[in-house]
Design a protein around this motif. Structure first.
Motif, PDB file in Angstrom:
ATOM      1  N   GLY A 273      27.705 -10.213  -3.640  1.00  0.00           N
ATOM      2  CA  GLY A 273      26.833  -9.246  -4.347  1.00  0.00           C
ATOM      3  C   GLY A 273      26.352  -8.132  -2.959  1.00  0.00           C
ATOM      4  N   PHE A 274      25.943  -6.926  -3.565  1.00  0.00           N
ATOM      5  CA  PHE A 274      25.714  -5.835  -2.522  1.00  0.00           C
ATOM      6  C   PHE A 274      24.229  -5.403  -3.193  1.00  0.00           C
ATOM      7  N   ASP A 275      23.356  -5.117  -2.297  1.00  0.00           N
ATOM      8  CA  ASP A 275      22.249  -4.092  -2.619  1.00  0.00           C
ATOM      9  C   ASP A 275      22.761  -2.899  -2.581  1.00  0.00           C
ATOM     10  N   LEU A 276      21.967  -1.809  -3.339  1.00  0.00           N
ATOM     11  CA  LEU A 276      22.366  -0.280  -3.520  1.00  0.00           C
ATOM     12  C   LEU A 276      21.816   0.495  -2.345  1.00  0.00           C
TER      13      LEU A 276
ATOM     14  N   ASP B 136      19.763  -5.025   3.080  1.00  0.00           N
ATOM     15  CA  ASP B 136      19.126  -4.219   4.018  1.00  0.00           C
ATOM     16  C   ASP B 136      17.601  -4.725   3.977  1.00  0.00           C
ATOM     17  N   HIS B 137      17.004  -5.312   3.140  1.00  0.00           N
ATOM     18  CA  HIS B 137      15.731  -5.575   3.293  1.00  0.00           C
ATOM     19  C   HIS B 137      15.508  -7.043   3.249  1.00  0.00           C
ATOM     20  N   THR B 138      14.107  -7.487   3.661  1.00  0.00           N
ATOM     21  CA  THR B 138      13.707  -8.819   3.601  1.00  0.00           C
ATOM     22  C   THR B 138      13.650  -9.214   2.162  1.00  0.00           C
ATOM     23  N   GLY B 139      13.606  -8.354   1.283  1.00  0.00           N
ATOM     24  CA  GLY B 139      13.505  -8.735  -0.311  1.00  0.00           C
ATOM     25  C   GLY B 139      14.807  -9.234  -0.539  1.00  0.00           C
ATOM     26  N   ASP B 140      15.864  -8.693  -0.029  1.00  0.00           N
ATOM     27  CA  ASP B 140      17.120  -8.949  -0.149  1.00  0.00           C
ATOM     28  C   ASP B 140      17.438 -10.375   0.417  1.00  0.00           C
ATOM     29  N   VAL B 141      16.932 -10.696   1.424  1.00  0.00           N
ATOM     30  CA  VAL B 141      17.090 -12.096   1.939  1.00  0.00           C
ATOM     31  C   VAL B 141      16.547 -13.094   1.230  1.00  0.00           C
ATOM     32  N   ARG B 142      15.392 -12.821   0.586  1.00  0.00           N
ATOM     33  CA  ARG B 142      14.475 -13.648  -0.365  1.00  0.00           C
ATOM     34  C   ARG B 142      15.518 -13.844  -1.511  1.00  0.00           C
TER      35      ARG B 142
ATOM     36  N   VAL C  65      23.910 -11.993   4.144  1.00  0.00           N
ATOM     37  CA  VAL C  65      24.292 -11.221   5.194  1.00  0.00           C
ATOM     38  C   VAL C  65      23.408  -9.917   5.068  1.00  0.00           C
ATOM     39  N   ALA C  66      22.521  -9.665   5.910  1.00  0.00           N
ATOM     40  CA  ALA C  66      21.712  -8.504   6.180  1.00  0.00           C
ATOM     41  C   ALA C  66      22.263  -7.358   7.094  1.00  0.00           C
ATOM     42  N   VAL C  67      22.030  -6.163   6.703  1.00  0.00           N
ATOM     43  CA  VAL C  67      22.426  -5.102   7.349  1.00  0.00           C
ATOM     44  C   VAL C  67      21.336  -4.290   8.016  1.00  0.00           C
ATOM     45  N   ALA C  68      21.202  -3.851   9.034  1.00  0.00           N
ATOM     46  CA  ALA C  68      20.003  -3.282   9.606  1.00  0.00           C
ATOM     47  C   ALA C  68      20.132  -1.771   9.587  1.00  0.00           C
ATOM     48  N   SER C  69      20.254  -1.327   8.234  1.00  0.00           N
ATOM     49  CA  SER C  69      20.525  -0.100   8.021  1.00  0.00           C
ATOM     50  C   SER C  69      19.526   0.768   7.189  1.00  0.00           C
ATOM     51  N   GLY C  70      18.642  -0.239   7.013  1.00  0.00           N
ATOM     52  CA  GLY C  70      17.320  -0.074   6.039  1.00  0.00           C
ATOM     53  C   GLY C  70      16.053   0.192   6.742  1.00  0.00           C
ATOM     54  N   PRO C  71      14.906  -0.113   5.970  1.00  0.00           N
ATOM     55  CA  PRO C  71      13.764  -0.028   6.685  1.00  0.00           C
ATOM     56  C   PRO C  71      13.252  -1.318   7.382  1.00  0.00           C
ATOM     57  N   CYS C  72      14.107  -2.528   7.444  1.00  0.00           N
ATOM     58  CA  CYS C  72      13.871  -3.583   8.278  1.00  0.00           C
ATOM     59  C   CYS C  72      14.857  -3.666   9.277  1.00  0.00           C
TER      60      CYS C  72
END
Length: 205
Positions: A4-7, A147-153, A163-170
């Motif tokens: 899965g990927f966030d957008l 890219d967001h802590t909400g995605d981690v949750r 898997v988090a990418v540091a390309s957004g606000p977090c």
């Protein structure tokens, strides 16, 4: 394998388009929205940002108008994030499926994917944070990239690898503190990470 990927700020840099849409919303309603500020906190549902500028009784109306404006003003200016096409291709090359789970209104998300030629097998919209787990579980996603802590949750609620990418606000520290299993600078590092992850998985099997 389904990944899965966030957008927003994971697969696409939606800041230019969202800024343009907010500026048009201001022009249409006469209610000032600081578009430069709004695009620094992308991730949560639209209504959360709209409430910062409009009274509660106008939130639904303003959100509906924003969504009406979105296709005309937000899609064309929005580029793919570096590495987005390669990340999706890496999953497909490994025989996997790609799933986008986003808080964005699903028809708007599809416009972005189609416009940029991002090849995604499944799309689920209007889901945020822990609510993303329903779609991740339904489609058997074992990895969720965002890219967001909400995605981690959301990943953790689905028992998927975060898997988090540091390309957004977090930033990377926030993502680690939220419980991300892996933190990458951006999606350009994803194909290499995926190759190593699959190799380790095969070796352990």
């Amino acid at each position: 394998m389904t990944v899965g990927f966030d957008l927003d700020m994971t697969l696409i840099d939606s800041r230019p388009g969202i800024k343009a849409a907010y500026q048009e919303l201001t022009a249409r309603t006469g209610v000032y929205v600081d578009a430069d500020l709004a695009i620094t906190r992308l991730g949560p549902p639209l209504e959360q940002e709209i409430r910062q500028w409009f009274p509660e009784e106008r939130t639904a109306e303003a959100s509906e108008l924003y969504r009406e404006l979105y296709p005309r003003y937000a899609v064309a200016p929005t580029p793919a994030m570096p590495g987005a096409h390669a990340a999706l291709a890496a999953v497909h090359a490994a025989g996997g499926r790609t799933l986008v789970v986003t808080a964005k209104f699903e028809p708007s998300a599809k416009l972005h994917l189609d416009h940029l030629g991002l090849e995604v097998d499944i799309l689920a919209g209007s889901l945020w944070a822990e609510a993303k787990a329903a779609a991740l579980r339904a489609h058997g996603a074992t990895v969720y990239v965002g890219d967001h802590t909400g995605d981690v949750r959301g990943a953790r609620a689905a028992d998927a690898l975060s898997v988090a990418v540091a390309s957004g606000p977090c930033d990377a520290a926030e993502l680690r503190a939220a419980g991300a299993d892996v933190v990458l600078d951006d999606l350009t590092a994803f194909p290499g990470w995926l190759a190593g992850y699959l190799a380790r998985d095969a070796a352990s099997a």
